[in-house]
Scaffold this motif. Structure first.
Motif, PDB file in Angstrom:
ATOM      1  N   GLY A   1       7.233   2.283   6.316  1.00  0.00           N
ATOM      2  CA  GLY A   1       7.797   3.136   5.272  1.00  0.00           C
ATOM      3  C   GLY A   1       9.224   2.758   4.930  1.00  0.00           C
ATOM      4  O   GLY A   1       9.626   2.787   3.757  1.00  0.00           O
ATOM      5  N   PHE A   2       9.999   2.389   5.951  1.00  0.00           N
ATOM      6  CA  PHE A   2      11.391   1.985   5.731  1.00  0.00           C
ATOM      7  C   PHE A   2      11.443   0.715   4.877  1.00  0.00           C
ATOM      8  O   PHE A   2      12.302   0.592   3.988  1.00  0.00           O
ATOM      9  CB  PHE A   2      12.086   1.754   7.069  1.00  0.00           C
ATOM     10  N   LEU A   3      10.551  -0.235   5.136  1.00  0.00           N
ATOM     11  CA  LEU A   3      10.494  -1.463   4.332  1.00  0.00           C
ATOM     12  C   LEU A   3      10.226  -1.142   2.864  1.00  0.00           C
ATOM     13  O   LEU A   3      10.882  -1.696   1.965  1.00  0.00           O
ATOM     14  CB  LEU A   3       9.392  -2.378   4.857  1.00  0.00           C
ATOM     15  N   ALA A   4       9.265  -0.243   2.622  1.00  0.00           N
ATOM     16  CA  ALA A   4       8.943   0.124   1.244  1.00  0.00           C
ATOM     17  C   ALA A   4      10.155   0.767   0.560  1.00  0.00           C
ATOM     18  O   ALA A   4      10.469   0.463  -0.598  1.00  0.00           O
ATOM     19  CB  ALA A   4       7.748   1.075   1.217  1.00  0.00           C
TER      20      ALA A   4
ATOM     21  N   GLU B   1       7.703  10.419  -1.742  1.00  0.00           N
ATOM     22  CA  GLU B   1       7.207   9.339  -2.598  1.00  0.00           C
ATOM     23  C   GLU B   1       6.625   8.182  -1.774  1.00  0.00           C
ATOM     24  O   GLU B   1       5.516   7.730  -2.018  1.00  0.00           O
ATOM     25  CB  GLU B   1       8.325   8.828  -3.505  1.00  0.00           C
ATOM     26  N   ILE B   2       7.390   7.722  -0.789  1.00  0.00           N
ATOM     27  CA  ILE B   2       6.862   6.690   0.113  1.00  0.00           C
ATOM     28  C   ILE B   2       5.835   7.298   1.050  1.00  0.00           C
ATOM     29  O   ILE B   2       4.916   6.627   1.516  1.00  0.00           O
ATOM     30  CB  ILE B   2       8.019   6.047   0.920  1.00  0.00           C
ATOM     31  N   GLU B   3       5.978   8.586   1.325  1.00  0.00           N
ATOM     32  CA  GLU B   3       5.016   9.370   2.106  1.00  0.00           C
ATOM     33  C   GLU B   3       4.825   8.837   3.534  1.00  0.00           C
ATOM     34  O   GLU B   3       3.723   8.459   3.933  1.00  0.00           O
ATOM     35  CB  GLU B   3       3.670   9.431   1.381  1.00  0.00           C
ATOM     36  N   ILE B   4       5.933   8.827   4.287  1.00  0.00           N
ATOM     37  CA  ILE B   4       5.805   8.444   5.701  1.00  0.00           C
ATOM     38  C   ILE B   4       5.258   9.607   6.534  1.00  0.00           C
ATOM     39  O   ILE B   4       4.953   9.423   7.709  1.00  0.00           O
ATOM     40  CB  ILE B   4       7.153   7.988   6.281  1.00  0.00           C
ATOM     41  N   LYS B   5       5.173  10.778   5.959  1.00  0.00           N
ATOM     42  CA  LYS B   5       4.570  11.904   6.660  1.00  0.00           C
ATOM     43  C   LYS B   5       3.237  12.219   5.988  1.00  0.00           C
ATOM     44  O   LYS B   5       3.031  11.861   4.815  1.00  0.00           O
ATOM     45  CB  LYS B   5       5.494  13.122   6.651  1.00  0.00           C
ATOM     46  N   PRO B   6       2.300  12.880   6.661  1.00  0.00           N
ATOM     47  CA  PRO B   6       2.428  13.382   8.037  1.00  0.00           C
ATOM     48  C   PRO B   6       2.145  12.298   9.072  1.00  0.00           C
ATOM     49  O   PRO B   6       1.359  11.386   8.823  1.00  0.00           O
ATOM     50  CB  PRO B   6       1.355  14.458   8.100  1.00  0.00           C
TER      51      PRO B   6
ATOM     52  N   TYR C   1       0.829  -1.205   0.000  1.00  0.00           N
ATOM     53  CA  TYR C   1       0.000   0.000   0.000  1.00  0.00           C
ATOM     54  C   TYR C   1       0.865   1.257   0.000  1.00  0.00           C
ATOM     55  O   TYR C   1       0.525   2.259  -0.623  1.00  0.00           O
ATOM     56  CB  TYR C   1      -0.935  -0.011   1.216  1.00  0.00           C
ATOM     57  N   LYS C   2       2.012   1.213   0.697  1.00  0.00           N
ATOM     58  CA  LYS C   2       2.924   2.354   0.708  1.00  0.00           C
ATOM     59  C   LYS C   2       3.464   2.660  -0.685  1.00  0.00           C
ATOM     60  O   LYS C   2       3.904   3.775  -0.948  1.00  0.00           O
ATOM     61  CB  LYS C   2       4.102   2.075   1.659  1.00  0.00           C
ATOM     62  N   LEU C   3       3.470   1.666  -1.557  1.00  0.00           N
ATOM     63  CA  LEU C   3       3.977   1.854  -2.913  1.00  0.00           C
ATOM     64  C   LEU C   3       2.862   2.188  -3.900  1.00  0.00           C
ATOM     65  O   LEU C   3       3.085   2.209  -5.111  1.00  0.00           O
ATOM     66  CB  LEU C   3       4.714   0.587  -3.371  1.00  0.00           C
ATOM     67  N   THR C   4       1.669   2.430  -3.382  1.00  0.00           N
ATOM     68  CA  THR C   4       0.558   2.877  -4.229  1.00  0.00           C
ATOM     69  C   THR C   4       0.216   4.309  -3.832  1.00  0.00           C
ATOM     70  O   THR C   4       1.027   5.016  -3.248  1.00  0.00           O
ATOM     71  CB  THR C   4      -0.666   1.963  -4.048  1.00  0.00           C
ATOM     72  N   ASP C   5      -0.990   4.750  -4.118  1.00  0.00           N
ATOM     73  CA  ASP C   5      -1.429   6.086  -3.698  1.00  0.00           C
ATOM     74  C   ASP C   5      -1.830   6.030  -2.233  1.00  0.00           C
ATOM     75  O   ASP C   5      -3.005   6.160  -1.878  1.00  0.00           O
ATOM     76  CB  ASP C   5      -2.622   6.553  -4.545  1.00  0.00           C
ATOM     77  N   ASN C   6      -0.854   5.856  -1.352  1.00  0.00           N
ATOM     78  CA  ASN C   6      -1.169   5.633   0.058  1.00  0.00           C
ATOM     79  C   ASN C   6      -1.517   6.933   0.750  1.00  0.00           C
ATOM     80  O   ASN C   6      -1.020   8.001   0.406  1.00  0.00           O
ATOM     81  CB  ASN C   6      -0.003   4.927   0.742  1.00  0.00           C
ATOM     82  N   PHE C   7      -2.336   6.843   1.786  1.00  0.00           N
ATOM     83  CA  PHE C   7      -2.740   8.007   2.562  1.00  0.00           C
ATOM     84  C   PHE C   7      -2.541   7.724   4.049  1.00  0.00           C
ATOM     85  O   PHE C   7      -1.519   8.036   4.619  1.00  0.00           O
ATOM     86  CB  PHE C   7      -4.194   8.379   2.249  1.00  0.00           C
TER      87      PHE C   7
END
Length: 482
Positions: free
Chosen positions: A416-419, A395-400, A61-67
């Motif tokens: 996020g680190f895994l992605a 890109e991975i978007e670990i924030k906010p 999911y982190k590699l898609t349009d994740n929110f």
């Protein structure tokens, strides 16, 4: 004579077929298998839904349009996603509990990841880059949230600090991540970031970091672990004596083939017991420093002119210069040197007082005796870790990050680190992806879709489409086959 044949209007009939991006799911599946991650995660939770499947799906999911986690739950509860992962129905709380488990066991997980990475890959070296950044934390209930120097330019928000360890060029794979409260500076954060990965480094590995983390204790720690360091050096008054005699020491031009004017870099090396100092002069940096100095001189000149005008007209000084507090009474007198100088003289005076004499100069220090060119090149290539930070944030978007418990925040960072790890390993393994930005890798993977075709008899078949050269190379498929 040719005539255009009139095309007929397309007739579209609605169907029950469902299409969704499959590339990120396939990459996550591939990496979990290659690194044997189920054996790492499965012992963390033995009852209920398989924890390895949940982590695998969240990483995809982190590699898609994740929110957010809420949106992740909605995505996982879609019938086709549930069918793909063979998941039962569950609530959002399951995912939050998952983050708690990951955060609680973060040290064990990072250690296990490192074991599997170094077991599978035989890297050419174990030199590492270390760097730190901050992430805005929305809310004020988390104990990790503190006010500090914000790299995201949000000093009004609490934050956490994040440390990353990356295998240096040409590997460029992250192998460690540490999380600290938002008021922890780089010098303090260095120890936990370095020690997290140092046991995986071969003796004599080069540890590269910027001067913000440089301290006597940190340099001694690297040496005590039998590694070498390379870092930028903070210039002090004793270095000014070297700078004054720089050109008398016959500096070497580092890039003699440089064709651009005013872009040359010159250097001298000073070998000391236990360390080597590298002093450089950059013509390009000097030009930037002079431009910055000119702007600063002009700002201060305009401020002095404004103050002089207030004095001449017997007006109060602006609030930004004076102190505006009814409880504070101050009596002072102000005078400027402008009444005694012309504008040219005033600007020359400011330039002389503000010029430190260090314009264009910078220095590195190392426990390893490198050539001037090697030291500069290795330090400059440290900026690859900045690209990892940019990728993680944008890109991975670990924030906010929202207000969660400390373990939940650590768990979210781990996902996020895994992605990011998967993307970096793709660049390391796949020549076609070596110089491709994270966002384009994501776009290529998301372009690969699967359509769930429902048959009349109730059966289903999958139709994959939108293959391109990049996603087929990443997933190890044959592009154009069949």
């Amino acid at each position: 004579m040719k005539t255009n044949r009139r095309t007929e209007t397309l007739s579209i009939a609605p169907t029950t077929h469902i299409s969704f991006p499959i590339g990120p799911l396939l990459l996550s599946e591939k990496m979990f298998t290659a690194l044997d991650l189920p054996s790492l995660f499965s012992p963390l939770k033995k009852k209920g839904i398989d924890i390895s499947t949940l982590i695998k799906s969240l990483t995809a999911y982190k590699l898609t349009d994740n929110f957010s986690i809420k949106h992740a739950h909605t995505w996982l509860m879609q019938p086709d996603t549930r069918e793909w992962y063979n998941l039962p129905s569950f609530t959002e709380k399951t995912l939050y509990r998952l983050l708690e488990i990951l955060g609680k066991n973060s040290a064990f997980i990072i250690s296990g990841l490192q074991d599997r990475i170094f077991s599978r890959y035989h890297f050419a070296h174990t030199d590492v880059n270390l760097d730190w950044t901050s992430l805005v934390l929305h809310g004020s209930a988390s104990p990790l949230g503190k006010y500090g120097y914000s790299r995201d330019h949000r000093p009004d928000k609490q934050q956490i600090t994040l440390g990353i360890t990356e295998l240096a060029h040409p590997v460029n794979v992250p192998i460690g991540v540490t999380v600290k409260p938002g008021n922890v500076n780089d010098v303090t954060h260095f120890r936990s970031t370095f020690l997290q990965s140092q046991k995986k480094l071969t003796q004599g590995s080069l540890v590269i970091f910027d001067k913000g983390a440089g301290s006597k204790q940190n340099l001694e720690l690297v040496g005590a672990c039998r590694h070498d360091y390379l870092t930028a050096k903070k210039l002090n008054t004793s270095d000014d004596k070297i700078i004054e005699t720089f050109w008398q020491r016959d500096p070497i031009k580092i890039n003699p083939e440089e064709k651009e004017p005013n872009q040359g870099v010159y250097g001298i090396k000073i070998v000391k017991p236990g360390s080597v100092n590298y002093f450089y002069f950059s013509e390009g940096l000097e030009a930037q420093n002079l431009d910055t100095l000119s702007r600063k001189v002009y700002r201060q000149f305009l401020e002095a002119e404004m103050i002089q005008e207030c004095i001449s007209r017997k007006k109060k000084l602006p609030k930004k210069i004076g102190i505006s507090n009814p409880l504070v009474k101050i009596t002072y007198s102000v005078q400027t040197k402008l009444v005694q100088m012309s504008e040219e003289e005033a600007l020359a005076y400011l330039r002389e007082r503000l010029n430190t004499g260090r314009g264009g100069f910078f220095a590195l220090t190392s426990s390893r005796n490198l050539t001037l060119a090697e030291a500069l090149e290795r330090y400059r290539k440290k900026d690859s870790i900045e690209k990892i930070f940019h990728s993680l944030k944008n890109e991975i978007e670990i924030k906010p990050l929202r207000v969660w418990t400390e373990n939940s925040i650590r768990g979210a960072i781990l996902i996020g680190f895994l992605a990011q790890l998967f993307v970096s390993l793709v660049r390391y393994e796949v020549p076609e992806a070596q110089h491709v930005a994270t966002k384009f890798i994501k776009y290529s993977l998301m372009n690969l879709t699967v359509t769930m075709m429902k048959g009349k008899q109730g059966g289903r078949r999958c139709l994959f489409s939108n293959f391109d050269a990049l996603n087929t190379a990443i997933l190890g498929l044959k592009y154009g086959a069949g």
